[in-house]
Design a protein around this motif. Sequence first.
Motif, mmCIF file in Angstrom:
data_model
loop_
_atom_site.group_PDB
_atom_site.id
_atom_site.type_symbol
_atom_site.label_atom_id
_atom_site.label_comp_id
_atom_site.label_asym_id
_atom_site.label_seq_id
_atom_site.Cartn_x
_atom_site.Cartn_y
_atom_site.Cartn_z
ATOM 1 N N THR A 1 0.828 -1.207 0.000
ATOM 2 C CA THR A 1 0.000 0.000 0.000
ATOM 3 C C THR A 1 0.861 1.256 0.000
ATOM 4 O O THR A 1 0.605 2.198 -0.767
ATOM 5 C CB THR A 1 -0.931 0.014 1.227
ATOM 6 O OG1 THR A 1 -1.735 -1.169 1.211
ATOM 7 C CG2 THR A 1 -1.843 1.238 1.203
ATOM 8 N N LEU A 2 1.888 1.294 0.845
ATOM 9 C CA LEU A 2 2.782 2.455 0.885
ATOM 10 C C LEU A 2 3.516 2.624 -0.446
ATOM 11 O O LEU A 2 3.685 3.742 -0.937
ATOM 12 C CB LEU A 2 3.781 2.302 2.029
ATOM 13 C CG LEU A 2 3.241 2.536 3.439
ATOM 14 C CD1 LEU A 2 4.273 2.124 4.486
ATOM 15 C CD2 LEU A 2 2.850 4.000 3.628
ATOM 16 N N GLY A 3 3.952 1.510 -1.021
ATOM 17 C CA GLY A 3 4.607 1.593 -2.328
ATOM 18 C C GLY A 3 3.679 2.136 -3.394
ATOM 19 O O GLY A 3 4.081 2.931 -4.246
ATOM 20 N N ALA A 4 2.407 1.728 -3.338
ATOM 21 C CA ALA A 4 1.429 2.224 -4.308
ATOM 22 C C ALA A 4 1.124 3.703 -4.082
ATOM 23 O O ALA A 4 0.863 4.443 -5.040
ATOM 24 C CB ALA A 4 0.144 1.400 -4.228
ATOM 25 N N LEU B 1 -5.924 0.927 -3.573
ATOM 26 C CA LEU B 1 -6.134 1.900 -2.510
ATOM 27 C C LEU B 1 -4.936 2.821 -2.353
ATOM 28 O O LEU B 1 -5.081 4.043 -2.196
ATOM 29 C CB LEU B 1 -6.425 1.181 -1.188
ATOM 30 C CG LEU B 1 -7.759 0.458 -1.082
ATOM 31 C CD1 LEU B 1 -7.889 -0.226 0.281
ATOM 32 C CD2 LEU B 1 -8.922 1.427 -1.293
ATOM 33 N N GLY B 2 -3.746 2.253 -2.386
ATOM 34 C CA GLY B 2 -2.540 3.070 -2.256
ATOM 35 C C GLY B 2 -2.380 4.033 -3.411
ATOM 36 O O GLY B 2 -2.046 5.212 -3.217
ATOM 37 N N PHE B 3 -2.632 3.556 -4.614
ATOM 38 C CA PHE B 3 -2.500 4.409 -5.793
ATOM 39 C C PHE B 3 -3.489 5.566 -5.733
ATOM 40 O O PHE B 3 -3.148 6.721 -6.019
ATOM 41 C CB PHE B 3 -2.728 3.587 -7.054
ATOM 42 C CG PHE B 3 -2.453 4.337 -8.336
ATOM 43 C CD1 PHE B 3 -1.178 4.368 -8.867
ATOM 44 C CD2 PHE B 3 -3.463 5.012 -9.005
ATOM 45 C CE1 PHE B 3 -0.912 5.061 -10.040
ATOM 46 C CE2 PHE B 3 -3.216 5.703 -10.166
ATOM 47 C CZ PHE B 3 -1.939 5.732 -10.693
ATOM 48 N N ALA B 4 -4.728 5.266 -5.336
ATOM 49 C CA ALA B 4 -5.734 6.317 -5.241
ATOM 50 C C ALA B 4 -5.357 7.350 -4.179
ATOM 51 O O ALA B 4 -5.464 8.570 -4.404
ATOM 52 C CB ALA B 4 -7.090 5.705 -4.905
ATOM 53 N N ALA B 5 -4.890 6.883 -3.029
ATOM 54 C CA ALA B 5 -4.501 7.804 -1.958
ATOM 55 C C ALA B 5 -3.322 8.667 -2.376
ATOM 56 O O ALA B 5 -3.307 9.889 -2.140
ATOM 57 C CB ALA B 5 -4.168 7.019 -0.696
ATOM 58 N N GLY B 6 -2.322 8.050 -3.003
ATOM 59 C CA GLY B 6 -1.154 8.810 -3.440
ATOM 60 C C GLY B 6 -1.500 9.844 -4.487
ATOM 61 O O GLY B 6 -1.001 10.977 -4.450
ATOM 62 N N VAL C 1 1.165 11.611 -10.636
ATOM 63 C CA VAL C 1 0.623 12.969 -10.687
ATOM 64 C C VAL C 1 1.754 13.984 -10.791
ATOM 65 O O VAL C 1 1.667 14.970 -11.528
ATOM 66 C CB VAL C 1 -0.236 13.247 -9.436
ATOM 67 C CG1 VAL C 1 -0.719 14.699 -9.421
ATOM 68 C CG2 VAL C 1 -1.431 12.307 -9.397
ATOM 69 N N SER C 2 2.844 13.737 -10.081
ATOM 70 C CA SER C 2 3.975 14.670 -10.075
ATOM 71 C C SER C 2 4.620 14.796 -11.449
ATOM 72 O O SER C 2 4.984 15.899 -11.867
ATOM 73 C CB SER C 2 5.016 14.216 -9.047
ATOM 74 O OG SER C 2 4.482 14.194 -7.745
ATOM 75 N N ALA D 1 -4.425 11.328 -4.925
ATOM 76 C CA ALA D 1 -5.200 12.399 -4.301
ATOM 77 C C ALA D 1 -4.309 13.319 -3.472
ATOM 78 O O ALA D 1 -4.428 14.551 -3.538
ATOM 79 C CB ALA D 1 -6.295 11.801 -3.421
ATOM 80 N N LEU D 2 -3.412 12.742 -2.687
ATOM 81 C CA LEU D 2 -2.521 13.551 -1.847
ATOM 82 C C LEU D 2 -1.606 14.426 -2.694
ATOM 83 O O LEU D 2 -1.406 15.606 -2.407
ATOM 84 C CB LEU D 2 -1.693 12.638 -0.942
ATOM 85 C CG LEU D 2 -2.433 11.956 0.205
ATOM 86 C CD1 LEU D 2 -1.555 10.908 0.866
ATOM 87 C CD2 LEU D 2 -2.881 12.994 1.228
ATOM 88 N N ALA D 3 -1.046 13.834 -3.762
ATOM 89 C CA ALA D 3 -0.140 14.596 -4.615
ATOM 90 C C ALA D 3 -0.879 15.704 -5.348
ATOM 91 O O ALA D 3 -0.364 16.823 -5.482
ATOM 92 C CB ALA D 3 0.550 13.668 -5.610
ATOM 93 N N GLY D 4 -2.078 15.400 -5.831
ATOM 94 C CA GLY D 4 -2.854 16.428 -6.530
ATOM 95 C C GLY D 4 -3.159 17.606 -5.632
ATOM 96 O O GLY D 4 -3.036 18.772 -6.041
ATOM 97 N N THR D 5 -3.534 17.328 -4.392
ATOM 98 C CA THR D 5 -3.813 18.396 -3.442
ATOM 99 C C THR D 5 -2.560 19.209 -3.136
ATOM 100 O O THR D 5 -2.597 20.443 -3.076
ATOM 101 C CB THR D 5 -4.368 17.807 -2.133
ATOM 102 O OG1 THR D 5 -5.568 17.079 -2.424
ATOM 103 C CG2 THR D 5 -4.680 18.893 -1.124
#
Length: 394
Positions: free
Chosen positions: A226-229, A348-353, A237-238, A355-359
């Motif tokens: 999850t953390l890797g994703a 789940l990890g990919f979606a969270a990453g 996103v970056s 969203a966080l990066a976009g914000t």
Amino acid sequence: MVAGYRAALAIPGVARVVAAVLVCYLLAGMVNLSLLTSATHATASYAIAGAVVAAYAAAVAVSAPIWGRVVDRRGPLWTLAAASTAQATAFIGYITVLVVDAPAPSLIATAAVAGSCTPPASAIAKRIFAKYDDPGSRRALFAISGLFSELVFVVGPLIVGGIVAIAHPTLAVAVTAAVSLAGVWWLRGAPAVRELAAAQAGDPSAEPRRRTGLDAAQLHVLAVVTLGAVAIGALQVSVVAHAAHLGLNPGLFVAGLACGGVLASFTYGARSLPGSLPTQLAVALGLYGVLIVAFGTGPGIVISVVLVLLAGAVTGPADAIEALLIADHTPGHAQSAAFAALTTANWLGFAAGSALAGTAIDRAPLWAATTIAGAAALVAALSLVMRRGPEHSG
């Protein structure tokens, strides 16, 4: 380098499973773009189209371990038939909603149903690969699976893009559904899958009451995944944001990540690396974190391309290593659910990453988003170093 792959594919029945699972994997590479383009064309709203894709992805993440558990209880033949039939029906429903111009919630709902019925082809294939005792063959087969998971995100969008360019976007959804259905039934008919079903039917340890859930070692692997994703999603996103800053097509960087992953996955399957599997994964994630942080400094075009190629390369074998770790920690009768849980962790990890990066990018410089990605990868690597894992070499 191809000798290891040749030996693995020479195992009776394996080549059929590998070929069929590639077709099954194309669903992942095609479905997001086909849903996005069809929903955008129908509603003229990117917000609604994004909700459609998000609903599909969330449904896949939630349902994957459920379908994996069904495989462990009912067997692969029944599960593949039920899931593929249900998904094909859901896609027909989605296409019908498009054709009759029904309200947006209907699009979102039918997409979610299609996602929730995604057949557990990957989990079943990995369970077949995990049963082979030869370490070289197992590594090669899991590397092929990882390579396919990278490759379909290059090939899939090209197929959908070609269809959309010459026909209606709805046809792209129909082709995506047909490809998934064909791949699943081709896999279902493979002798290796039927042998797995027969062996499971005669194994009393496969009874549901014997399954008590994921243990601490499995949960740790899933947390690392999850953390890797998260790191991968944030980097995706970056790179798009950095490409826009440089005035480049973001496809250059996205393709660089994919190409690095494909080449490294192929190499990993052909060469035995030193160290245990947890050590290999820790090194890969650690290097990935460092490369992401370096990318966040906003280098020029050449260095940026080199960094994304290297980032793709160091994480290319991660899928194979993670699956091998799950196989080491899980008894055969429960592996389908455990492998399916990898799908949930990745989504789940990919979606969270993402969203966080976009914000972060909306509110701060590029380095803020890449710091999130790098930190996630480095924390995952550190947890592997601190926790003693199985001493199986890659």
